[in-house]
Design a protein around this motif. Sequence first.
Motif, PDB file in Angstrom:
ATOM      1  N   ASP A  70      40.780  47.908  23.092  1.00 34.38           N
ATOM      2  CA  ASP A  70      40.150  48.915  22.257  1.00 34.38           C
ATOM      3  C   ASP A  70      40.558  50.309  22.729  1.00 34.38           C
ATOM      4  O   ASP A  70      40.538  50.612  23.926  1.00 34.38           O
ATOM      5  N   ALA A  71      40.909  51.169  21.785  1.00 32.13           N
ATOM      6  CA  ALA A  71      41.411  52.501  22.119  1.00 32.13           C
ATOM      7  C   ALA A  71      40.421  53.309  22.950  1.00 32.13           C
ATOM      8  O   ALA A  71      40.823  54.116  23.805  1.00 32.13           O
ATOM      9  N   LYS A  72      39.123  53.077  22.753  1.00 30.75           N
ATOM     10  CA  LYS A  72      38.140  53.871  23.498  1.00 30.75           C
ATOM     11  C   LYS A  72      38.145  53.539  24.985  1.00 30.75           C
ATOM     12  O   LYS A  72      37.598  54.290  25.796  1.00 30.75           O
ATOM     13  N   TYR A  73      38.743  52.411  25.340  1.00 29.41           N
ATOM     14  CA  TYR A  73      38.821  52.040  26.748  1.00 29.41           C
ATOM     15  C   TYR A  73      40.185  52.364  27.361  1.00 29.41           C
ATOM     16  O   TYR A  73      40.418  52.048  28.526  1.00 29.41           O
ATOM     17  N   LEU A  74      41.057  52.934  26.591  1.00 33.87           N
ATOM     18  CA  LEU A  74      42.371  53.336  27.112  1.00 33.87           C
ATOM     19  C   LEU A  74      42.250  54.734  27.725  1.00 33.87           C
ATOM     20  O   LEU A  74      42.632  55.738  27.128  1.00 33.87           O
ATOM     21  N   VAL A  75      41.700  54.790  28.916  1.00 31.68           N
ATOM     22  CA  VAL A  75      41.432  56.046  29.618  1.00 31.68           C
ATOM     23  C   VAL A  75      42.498  56.246  30.680  1.00 31.68           C
ATOM     24  O   VAL A  75      42.697  55.388  31.544  1.00 31.68           O
ATOM     25  N   PRO A  76      43.221  57.359  30.655  1.00 31.39           N
ATOM     26  CA  PRO A  76      44.317  57.553  31.616  1.00 31.39           C
ATOM     27  C   PRO A  76      43.801  57.739  33.037  1.00 31.39           C
ATOM     28  O   PRO A  76      42.675  58.206  33.264  1.00 31.39           O
ATOM     29  N   TYR A  77      44.628  57.364  34.000  1.00 29.60           N
ATOM     30  CA  TYR A  77      44.302  57.562  35.406  1.00 29.60           C
ATOM     31  C   TYR A  77      44.534  59.013  35.792  1.00 29.60           C
ATOM     32  O   TYR A  77      45.382  59.706  35.221  1.00 29.60           O
ATOM     33  N   GLY A  78      43.785  59.465  36.795  1.00 28.14           N
ATOM     34  CA  GLY A  78      43.978  60.793  37.352  1.00 28.14           C
ATOM     35  C   GLY A  78      44.949  60.757  38.523  1.00 28.14           C
ATOM     36  O   GLY A  78      45.756  59.825  38.657  1.00 28.14           O
ATOM     37  N   ASP A  79      44.833  61.741  39.369  1.00 28.63           N
ATOM     38  CA  ASP A  79      45.749  61.841  40.503  1.00 28.63           C
ATOM     39  C   ASP A  79      45.429  60.772  41.547  1.00 28.63           C
ATOM     40  O   ASP A  79      44.322  60.249  41.636  1.00 28.63           O
ATOM     41  N   GLY A  80      46.460  60.498  42.369  1.00 31.32           N
ATOM     42  CA  GLY A  80      46.295  59.572  43.475  1.00 31.32           C
ATOM     43  C   GLY A  80      45.519  60.207  44.614  1.00 31.32           C
ATOM     44  O   GLY A  80      45.124  61.381  44.530  1.00 31.32           O
ATOM     45  N   PRO A  81      45.289  59.467  45.672  1.00 28.34           N
ATOM     46  CA  PRO A  81      45.813  58.119  45.893  1.00 28.34           C
ATOM     47  C   PRO A  81      45.180  57.095  44.943  1.00 28.34           C
ATOM     48  O   PRO A  81      44.146  57.341  44.332  1.00 28.34           O
ATOM     49  N   TYR A  82      45.858  55.937  44.880  1.00 30.78           N
ATOM     50  CA  TYR A  82      45.421  54.858  44.008  1.00 30.78           C
ATOM     51  C   TYR A  82      44.968  53.668  44.848  1.00 30.78           C
ATOM     52  O   TYR A  82      45.405  53.485  45.993  1.00 30.78           O
ATOM     53  N   PHE A  83      44.087  52.862  44.234  1.00 31.19           N
ATOM     54  CA  PHE A  83      43.472  51.765  44.969  1.00 31.19           C
ATOM     55  C   PHE A  83      43.542  50.488  44.144  1.00 31.19           C
ATOM     56  O   PHE A  83      43.530  50.514  42.914  1.00 31.19           O
ATOM     57  N   ALA A  84      43.596  49.370  44.846  1.00 34.88           N
ATOM     58  CA  ALA A  84      43.514  48.047  44.218  1.00 34.88           C
ATOM     59  C   ALA A  84      42.506  47.222  44.998  1.00 34.88           C
ATOM     60  O   ALA A  84      42.570  47.165  46.234  1.00 34.88           O
ATOM     61  N   VAL A  85      41.559  46.608  44.293  1.00 40.32           N
ATOM     62  CA  VAL A  85      40.592  45.724  44.939  1.00 40.32           C
ATOM     63  C   VAL A  85      40.805  44.313  44.400  1.00 40.32           C
ATOM     64  O   VAL A  85      40.963  44.113  43.195  1.00 40.32           O
ATOM     65  N   ARG A  86      40.880  43.365  45.322  1.00 45.83           N
ATOM     66  CA  ARG A  86      41.107  41.971  44.936  1.00 45.83           C
ATOM     67  C   ARG A  86      39.767  41.360  44.516  1.00 45.83           C
ATOM     68  O   ARG A  86      38.793  41.384  45.269  1.00 45.83           O
ATOM     69  N   MET A  87      39.710  40.813  43.288  1.00 43.42           N
ATOM     70  CA  MET A  87      38.471  40.277  42.730  1.00 43.42           C
ATOM     71  C   MET A  87      38.634  38.780  42.450  1.00 43.42           C
ATOM     72  O   MET A  87      39.692  38.337  42.016  1.00 43.42           O
ATOM     73  N   ALA A  88      37.562  38.032  42.683  1.00 40.76           N
ATOM     74  CA  ALA A  88      37.609  36.585  42.497  1.00 40.76           C
ATOM     75  C   ALA A  88      36.964  36.166  41.197  1.00 40.76           C
ATOM     76  O   ALA A  88      35.895  36.653  40.865  1.00 40.76           O
ATOM     77  N   PRO A  89      37.581  35.205  40.461  1.00 38.61           N
ATOM     78  CA  PRO A  89      36.819  34.495  39.442  1.00 38.61           C
ATOM     79  C   PRO A  89      35.845  33.572  40.178  1.00 38.61           C
ATOM     80  O   PRO A  89      36.259  32.603  40.803  1.00 38.61           O
ATOM     81  N   THR A  90      34.571  33.870  40.149  1.00 40.77           N
ATOM     82  CA  THR A  90      33.606  33.116  40.933  1.00 40.77           C
ATOM     83  C   THR A  90      32.621  32.376  40.028  1.00 40.77           C
ATOM     84  O   THR A  90      32.062  32.964  39.105  1.00 40.77           O
ATOM     85  N   PRO A  91      32.420  31.101  40.274  1.00 43.04           N
ATOM     86  CA  PRO A  91      31.540  30.312  39.407  1.00 43.04           C
ATOM     87  C   PRO A  91      30.079  30.545  39.718  1.00 43.04           C
ATOM     88  O   PRO A  91      29.682  30.670  40.872  1.00 43.04           O
TER      89      PRO A  91
END
Length: 536
Positions: free
Chosen positions: A446-467
């Motif tokens: 959905d276009a309303k969720y296409l929000v651009p990123y700002g300046d760095g630094p950038y981060f990645a968090v590892r997420m689990a599909p958890t039952p």
Amino acid sequence: MSITRRNFLKGAAIGGVGVASAGLLAGCASQASGSGDASRVEEGQPAKVSVLGSMDPADETFKGDVVVLGCGPGGIACSTRLAENGAKVLIVEKTENIGGTGMVCSGNCYISLNSEYQLEQGLQADIPAFYREWLEAVHYHCDHEVLSTYLRNCGRVVDWLRGYGFGFYMKETPPTNGLSGNEYRISQPPKDDDNRKKTYGKMVDAVISAGGAMHTGCTGQELIVDESGAVVGLRATQGSKTVDFMGKAVVLASGGYGANQDMINELCSVPLLGRDPVLNNGEGAAMAWAAGAAKPWNLGILCCDTLYPIDENYVSYPGGVQALGNVMQDPAKGRMHVSRFGKRFHSEDAFCWVPTYGGANGVAYDEPWLFVIADQAAIDGLKEADPDTVTDAYLASMKDSGVLFEGATPGALAEAVGWDPSVFSAEFEAYAALCEAGEDPVFFKDAKYLVPYGDGPYFAVRMAPTPFGTCGDLSVTPKMEVKASEAGATVSGLYAVGTESVGTMHNDYYWALGQTVGWAHTSGVLAAEEIAATVL
């Protein structure tokens, strides 16, 4: 035996008179919840079935009309409805508590269609429309008659529960998938106001007042059958003691295997971190399979959401992680989700609807985890929203644990995670172009969720599909009879309610949020009415 809606509601009126539970628990002596071998079927010892008369004698035996394994929502509803019909019910519960997952589930969005409670307020649901939408959502991969039976009966069960004091109210937060509004969904009493505890207590008191008993600290080990193969009892253990519970039928309400990591590892195609909040260890299903029950097509599929940061060894990071996970993956803030290879693989806005989609999608395509990408502004927002938890030391600890990664540029972030920098940098640039264009031609985010990123630094968090619960354990008929492995047959004398049979209505995820406890209550009532009509 015919039970009309009028008689049903009239019978529920006994819930207004409660007997104190203290001192009325019978049978097995107290045992700490989850202690020793009583918390699960022995590892490496497959469940078996014993023929009446050929078994070693038990240390103790109890006789009743019906044996119900589990005292969660399904077991309590079934036991209480049986007691209303004059049955002596033996409830067998492995912990010292009543309510099971019914005591810890969120409570919003309980499906109730055309209960008197709603109709009195001018709220009428279109049951056929809800049924059709459900079928489309699960791609018609469910038992259509079981689904119809549930939808046609869930409303009257709400009225019955209210007769015992269950405090439903009109609230739908957040709005959920499916036909929305209070015509379709109401809310359970909050889990922290003691209404559930008091109501379930009254219901158990009704069982005891009718001559039944609740036996705590007992874990089911094997079903007992007569020479014809009909299930007539249950053998359980309490510490080192063997206890037999005998009746004319057995109802499995033991909650699936969502807390049994061994079964999850064995049955699921990718590693999943079990986090069932109660001791649902799969003994009910294992015993049923040993007695000839069919294994459903969706066995090994669990309902997954995606909230918990993990490391590469699938160890959950402690301390405030659910809130952190929720915020980090918030699609309204424009987060990217990428695979273990640093590439987008689905539309992130599915998480606005129901996070089970992301987990189910990852599991179906052998993605053991996903990474959520954030910028510095997102991290600053986390700190501001929860300054006591999200501190610099907390974030540093996440990095040291291999859960959170940081890089000054997209390429540097890729190197920190272990992706090909050129692949992720290209993906990041492509996402920026989508945000600028306001259109996602591949995943149709959905276009309303296409929000651009700002300046760095950038981060990645590892997420689990958890039952958070089993999706497929046992198949049942609309009468809650357990289907046998032989086509067209059932396991005589055996019934299954609640999570043990909820997969009958689903394929690989819970489409309709909030229906699981509703199914437990309703299926418990339906099983009880069938047993009362044909067995007692």
